[in-house]
Design an enzyme around this catalytic site. Structure first.
Site, PDB file in Angstrom:
ATOM      1  N   THR A  93      35.359  34.889  41.903  1.00  0.00           N
ATOM      2  CA  THR A  93      36.530  34.325  42.587  1.00  0.00           C
ATOM      3  C   THR A  93      36.010  33.543  43.784  1.00  0.00           C
ATOM      4  OG1 THR A  93      37.855  36.240  41.967  1.00  0.00           O
ATOM      5  CG2 THR A  93      38.707  34.867  43.747  1.00  0.00           C
ATOM      6  N   LYS A 168      44.063  31.856  39.939  1.00  0.00           N
ATOM      7  CA  LYS A 168      43.665  33.143  40.540  1.00  0.00           C
ATOM      8  C   LYS A 168      44.219  33.270  41.969  1.00  0.00           C
ATOM      9  CE  LYS A 168      41.133  36.888  41.330  1.00  0.00           C
ATOM     10  NZ  LYS A 168      41.279  38.154  40.668  1.00  0.00           N
ATOM     11  N   LYS A 243      40.023  38.751  51.124  1.00  0.00           N
ATOM     12  CA  LYS A 243      39.214  37.602  50.676  1.00  0.00           C
ATOM     13  C   LYS A 243      40.079  36.614  49.879  1.00  0.00           C
ATOM     14  CE  LYS A 243      35.945  36.219  47.180  1.00  0.00           C
ATOM     15  NZ  LYS A 243      35.047  36.549  46.076  1.00  0.00           N
TER      16      LYS A 243
HETATM   17  P1  NAD Z   1      29.541  42.907  43.844  1.00  0.00           P
HETATM   18  O1  NAD Z   1      29.175  42.674  45.255  1.00  0.00           O
HETATM   19  O2  NAD Z   1      29.600  44.297  43.308  1.00  0.00           O
HETATM   20  O3  NAD Z   1      28.545  42.081  42.874  1.00  0.00           O
HETATM   21  C1  NAD Z   1      28.009  40.817  43.199  1.00  0.00           C
HETATM   22  C2  NAD Z   1      26.538  40.865  42.841  1.00  0.00           C
HETATM   23  O4  NAD Z   1      25.953  39.561  43.034  1.00  0.00           O
HETATM   24  C3  NAD Z   1      25.734  41.823  43.735  1.00  0.00           C
HETATM   25  O5  NAD Z   1      25.158  42.832  42.927  1.00  0.00           O
HETATM   26  C4  NAD Z   1      24.673  40.929  44.397  1.00  0.00           C
HETATM   27  O6  NAD Z   1      23.426  41.566  44.533  1.00  0.00           O
HETATM   28  C5  NAD Z   1      24.611  39.783  43.402  1.00  0.00           C
HETATM   29  N1  NAD Z   1      24.058  38.560  43.983  1.00  0.00           N
HETATM   30  C6  NAD Z   1      24.391  37.932  45.133  1.00  0.00           C
HETATM   31  N2  NAD Z   1      23.651  36.810  45.291  1.00  0.00           N
HETATM   32  C7  NAD Z   1      22.857  36.723  44.204  1.00  0.00           C
HETATM   33  C8  NAD Z   1      21.864  35.809  43.784  1.00  0.00           C
HETATM   34  N3  NAD Z   1      21.549  34.730  44.527  1.00  0.00           N
HETATM   35  N4  NAD Z   1      21.223  36.035  42.621  1.00  0.00           N
HETATM   36  C9  NAD Z   1      21.514  37.120  41.865  1.00  0.00           C
HETATM   37  N5  NAD Z   1      22.450  38.038  42.210  1.00  0.00           N
HETATM   38  C10 NAD Z   1      23.104  37.833  43.363  1.00  0.00           C
HETATM   39  O7  NAD Z   1      30.946  42.173  43.626  1.00  0.00           O
HETATM   40  P2  NAD Z   1      31.989  42.395  42.422  1.00  0.00           P
HETATM   41  O8  NAD Z   1      32.998  43.400  42.820  1.00  0.00           O
HETATM   42  O9  NAD Z   1      31.225  42.533  41.150  1.00  0.00           O
HETATM   43  O10 NAD Z   1      32.736  40.980  42.444  1.00  0.00           O
HETATM   44  C11 NAD Z   1      32.142  39.815  41.913  1.00  0.00           C
HETATM   45  C12 NAD Z   1      33.170  38.707  41.936  1.00  0.00           C
HETATM   46  O11 NAD Z   1      34.317  39.103  41.177  1.00  0.00           O
HETATM   47  C13 NAD Z   1      33.682  38.364  43.348  1.00  0.00           C
HETATM   48  O12 NAD Z   1      33.822  36.972  43.436  1.00  0.00           O
HETATM   49  C14 NAD Z   1      35.012  39.081  43.413  1.00  0.00           C
HETATM   50  O13 NAD Z   1      35.910  38.476  44.312  1.00  0.00           O
HETATM   51  C15 NAD Z   1      35.471  38.976  41.976  1.00  0.00           C
HETATM   52  N6  NAD Z   1      36.424  40.022  41.559  1.00  0.00           N
HETATM   53  C16 NAD Z   1      36.194  41.318  41.890  1.00  0.00           C
HETATM   54  C17 NAD Z   1      37.101  42.288  41.477  1.00  0.00           C
HETATM   55  C18 NAD Z   1      36.878  43.751  41.807  1.00  0.00           C
HETATM   56  O14 NAD Z   1      37.803  44.552  41.602  1.00  0.00           O
HETATM   57  N7  NAD Z   1      35.714  44.153  42.278  1.00  0.00           N
HETATM   58  C19 NAD Z   1      38.239  41.915  40.726  1.00  0.00           C
HETATM   59  C20 NAD Z   1      38.404  40.598  40.373  1.00  0.00           C
HETATM   60  C21 NAD Z   1      37.507  39.641  40.792  1.00  0.00           C
END
Ligand code: NAD
Length: 296
Positions: A93, A168, A243
């Site tokens: 997102t 979204k 966010k």
């Molecule tokens: P998270 O922080 O658990 O996972 C993100 C991952 O990206 C981390 O493990 C981090 O180490 C990795 N990362 C960051 N920079 C990187 C790079 N340069 N190379 C490789 N890996 C890298 O976050 P999440 O909860 O999995 O959310 C991910 C996305 O999904 C976000 O944009 C969030 O807004 C969206 N989202 C989350 C949810 C939820 O319920 N958690 C629901 C819908 C959408």
């Protein structure tokens, strides 16, 4: 079956990548966090040491990262190493401007691209029941639809580049506002001596009905599975709602759209986060309203 590179194996990306493996795809994963790579390997994902190593031999690359800056940084790395024709999909997102930049970057390198943010949370990511809202060329979407269906239940093409992100932020702005509306009604009902169950029984079959009330009720009791019954453990954390509301407000400002309730919801969730509750489920916003309600 395809070879797919998956970058970002966090709360969402980890289980999504695992579902691709279950569907028979060869998945090469990369994350900056070593512990997540170990966990991914246990799920049948080939753990790699860099973006470049992950994309080697992959015809499709999926990113699932925290925010627009991370996506643009990784996509700059990607286009430097993948052959033209590699399909690039971002499921994070992110802000509209970054989504448009990512598409332009891909197109300039001869790569088809889709923005495909999701709703459904970590439960939906694990169960493979996410909703995908997808922006990009219709023919590219048609070719990728089956892939989304291995990770989700509903897959909707919303229009051209960045239309998925637009859907979204609009959807989550509705969610943030509606959760506050439902919470305000329960707090007012309490002050008026109305039982939460009575309000629920009326509003859930009347014009106040909405998802925030009937699926995710912010008071304990009427919907036993809602986080209100479990100490407001997320679920969907207030930090993530904040966010998404901030993304909606940036988009509204850029587009010249009037969103006064979106602005008010953003301010309330900011206050809630500032008071130390960013890690609570977003439905816990009712506790802020209850605390602040005048009891005279
Ligand atoms: P998270 O922080 O658990 O996972 C993100 C991952 O990206 C981390 O493990 C981090 O180490 C990795 N990362 C960051 N920079 C990187 C790079 N340069 N190379 C490789 N890996 C890298 O976050 P999440 O909860 O999995 O959310 C991910 C996305 O999904 C976000 O944009 C969030 O807004 C969206 N989202 C989350 C949810 C939820 O319920 N958690 C629901 C819908 C959408």
């Amino acid at each position: 079956m395809s070879t797919i590179a998956f970058i970002g194996l966090g709360h969402m990306g980890g289980p999504m990548a695992a579902n691709l493996v279950k569907a028979g795809h060869a998945v090469r994963g990369f994350d900056l966090a070593a512990a997540l790579l170990d966990h991914a390997a246990e799920q049948g994902i080939s753990a790699t040491a860099s973006v470049a190593e992950a994309v080697s031999g992959a015809g499709i690359v999926i990113t699932m990262l925290p925010a627009g800056a991370h996506v643009l940084s990784v996509w700059h790395e990607l286009v430097a190493v993948v052959p033209p024709g590699t399909l690039l999909i971002d499921c994070s997102t992110i802000d509209m401007a970054s989504a448009r930049k990512a598409h332009a970057l891909a197109v300039a390198h001869g790569c088809p691209a889709l923005d495909a943010p999701v709703s459904g949370g970590t439960g939906g990511a694990s169960a493979g029941t996410l909703t995908f809202m997808v922006g990009g060329d219709a023919a590219v979407f048609a070719g990728a639809k089956a892939l989304f269906e291995t990770m989700g239940r509903k897959v909707i093409h919303c229009g051209g580049a960045s239309a998925g992100q637009a859907a979204k932020v609009c959807n989550n702005m509705i969610l943030g506002i509606s959760m506050i509306a439902v919470s305000e009604a329960f707090v007012l009902g309490e002050r008026l001596g109305l039982s939460p169950q009575a309000l629920f029984d009326v509003a859930s079959v009347s014009s106040g009905q909405c998802w925030s009330l009937t699926t995710y009720c912010p008071v304990p009791g009427p919907v036993p599975a809602s986080p209100a019954n479990h100490g407001y453990e997320p679920g969907f954390a207030a930090a993530l709602m904040l966010k998404d509301l901030k993304l909606s407000q940036a988009a509204a400002q850029d587009a010249g759209a009037m969103t006064p309730l979106g602005a008010a919801a953003t301010a309330l969730y900011q206050q809630f986060a500032d008071e130390g509750f960013a890690g609570k489920d977003f439905s816990a916003i009712i506790t802020l309203l209850r605390d602040k309600t005048d009891t005279r």
